[in-house]
Design an enzyme around this catalytic site. Structure first.
Site, PDB file in Angstrom:
ATOM      1  N   GLN A 135      -4.792  -1.422   9.497  1.00  0.00           N
ATOM      2  CA  GLN A 135      -4.683  -2.767   8.929  1.00  0.00           C
ATOM      3  C   GLN A 135      -5.297  -3.797   9.877  1.00  0.00           C
ATOM      4  O   GLN A 135      -5.036  -3.781  11.087  1.00  0.00           O
ATOM      5  CB  GLN A 135      -3.200  -3.087   8.654  1.00  0.00           C
ATOM      6  CG  GLN A 135      -2.964  -4.382   7.904  1.00  0.00           C
ATOM      7  CD  GLN A 135      -3.488  -4.373   6.464  1.00  0.00           C
ATOM      8  OE1 GLN A 135      -3.600  -3.321   5.835  1.00  0.00           O
ATOM      9  NE2 GLN A 135      -3.812  -5.543   5.958  1.00  0.00           N
ATOM     10  N   ASP A 172     -11.029   2.732   3.348  1.00  0.00           N
ATOM     11  CA  ASP A 172     -11.305   1.286   3.299  1.00  0.00           C
ATOM     12  C   ASP A 172     -12.797   1.030   3.076  1.00  0.00           C
ATOM     13  O   ASP A 172     -13.190  -0.075   2.683  1.00  0.00           O
ATOM     14  CB  ASP A 172     -10.917   0.641   4.639  1.00  0.00           C
ATOM     15  CG  ASP A 172      -9.667  -0.204   4.584  1.00  0.00           C
ATOM     16  OD1 ASP A 172      -9.316  -0.663   3.483  1.00  0.00           O
ATOM     17  OD2 ASP A 172      -9.056  -0.412   5.654  1.00  0.00           O
ATOM     18  N   LYS A 174       0.836  -1.202   0.000  1.00  0.00           N
ATOM     19  CA  LYS A 174       0.000   0.000   0.000  1.00  0.00           C
ATOM     20  C   LYS A 174       0.877   1.260   0.000  1.00  0.00           C
ATOM     21  O   LYS A 174       0.626   2.215  -0.740  1.00  0.00           O
ATOM     22  CB  LYS A 174      -0.951  -0.013   1.207  1.00  0.00           C
ATOM     23  CG  LYS A 174      -2.044  -1.066   1.061  1.00  0.00           C
ATOM     24  CD  LYS A 174      -2.829  -1.330   2.349  1.00  0.00           C
ATOM     25  CE  LYS A 174      -3.770  -2.519   2.116  1.00  0.00           C
ATOM     26  NZ  LYS A 174      -4.525  -2.931   3.306  1.00  0.00           N
TER      27      LYS A 174
HETATM   28  N1  GUN Z   1      -6.632  -6.826   6.045  1.00  0.00           N
HETATM   29  C1  GUN Z   1      -6.777  -7.572   4.922  1.00  0.00           C
HETATM   30  N2  GUN Z   1      -7.314  -6.831   3.935  1.00  0.00           N
HETATM   31  C2  GUN Z   1      -7.516  -5.593   4.451  1.00  0.00           C
HETATM   32  C3  GUN Z   1      -8.032  -4.386   3.895  1.00  0.00           C
HETATM   33  O1  GUN Z   1      -8.456  -4.298   2.737  1.00  0.00           O
HETATM   34  N3  GUN Z   1      -8.055  -3.323   4.728  1.00  0.00           N
HETATM   35  C4  GUN Z   1      -7.622  -3.397   6.009  1.00  0.00           C
HETATM   36  N4  GUN Z   1      -7.696  -2.307   6.770  1.00  0.00           N
HETATM   37  N5  GUN Z   1      -7.135  -4.496   6.556  1.00  0.00           N
HETATM   38  C5  GUN Z   1      -7.082  -5.589   5.773  1.00  0.00           C
END
Ligand code: GUN
Length: 284
Positions: free
Chosen positions: A97, A120, A53
């Site tokens: 996350q 998100d 990311k």
């Molecule tokens: N953990 C696995 N996929 C994601 C996601 O798309 N966003 C977040 N915040 N955590 C994750």
């Protein structure tokens, strides 16, 4: 192979080039889109996701702020960090996350993020906005699936879409997005009695369960579009999806591979959401 591939890497490159151009235009107005990513603990998969990311931010010219905290961080301390980022004008998107350590209530943390920075799309306000067709951030994985359908010029109106999986992050928002495009939507899950009878009727199938071989060739109508959201490992440790790709590709009209399908689209849509937050386009 009869099915055509929907290449998530190629589509991501196209979309990220558009994001980069829009970032450049914003920077000319002295606005640099900024994404804050908070990682608590040392989960190896999370570390990889977070790194990707941050790298995507760098590649598209955005500002990123990575906060790494030990697994011992308290819920109150994490909430205080989210609060500070909510008020930080250089940050347009906040991502915590998941999963979080067990002593932290993840839903409470998600609800602490300002809906205006919820890139998100996990906040209840974002979910409600999607459900009612109001402006708001869409969860990145199903949003990426919609972009894949758009990329092949697929007209969803009147089509039967079957979503396998009912998570808040993928299955449920996916169903709402397909419905918004006037598909007839069926959501299947572990309690569904005859999954095959339903998937055989489907023009579009989205597999989002997190289990190998949930969808096999005998379950697919010839010509159907198959989107595979799964991320699993096979017996040899190789990455694979929820779909038996080798079998289903002989029946489907279109199919997404794993890797190189939906996966890269998720991060691409995170970039789109963060950019559009900075542009002031999508906030609920
Ligand atoms: N953990 C696995 N996929 C994601 C996601 O798309 N966003 C977040 N915040 N955590 C994750």
């Amino acid at each position: 192979m009869t099915a055509q591939l929907i290449d998530g890497n190629a589509l991501s490159r196209q979309l990220r080039a558009d994001v980069s151009a829009r970032v450049t235009a914003l920077k000319a107005r002295d606005i640099t889109p900024g994404l804050a990513v908070i990682l608590v603990g040392e989960n190896p998969a999370s570390q990889v996701y977070v790194r990707n990311k941050v790298k995507a931010c760098e590649d598209t010219g955005m500002h990123s702020l990575l906060e790494r905290w030990p697994a011992t961080l308290s819920e109150a301390e994490l909430l205080a960090r989210v609060d500070a980022l909510n008020r930080d004008a250089t940050i347009h998107g906040i991502l915590v996350q998941l999963p979080l350590p067990a002593h932290i209530d993840a839903q409470k943390v998600i609800e602490a993020i300002s809906p205006a920075k919820d890139v998100d799309g996990f906040h209840i306000a974002s979910a409600g906005a999607l459900m009612t067709g109001m402006p708001g951030f869409w969860p990145c994985t199903p949003y990426g699936c919609m972009k894949m359908l758009e990329s092949i010029g697929y007209e969803l109106k009147g089509k039967h879409a079957v979503v396998i999986g009912r998570s808040n992050i993928v299955g449920k928002p996916m169903a709402l997005m397909l419905l918004q495009q006037n598909a007839t939507v069926t959501i299947c899950h572990s309690g569904t009695q005859d999954l095959k009878a339903l998937t055989l009727q489907a023009d579009v199938i989205v597999a989002a369960v997190g289990k190998r071989n949930v969808l096999t060739a005998d379950m697919v109508k010839p010509g159907a579009v198959v989107l595979d959201v799964g991320m699993n490992r096979n017996d040899e440790g190789k990455l694979c999806g929820d779909v038996d790709f080798d079998g289903v590709k002989e029946v489907a009209g279109w199919i997404t591979p794993v890797p190189g399908g939906v996966g890269p689209m998720t991060i691409t849509m995170l970039m789109v959401n963060t950019l559009e937050s900075a542009e002031g386009l999508r906030a609920a």
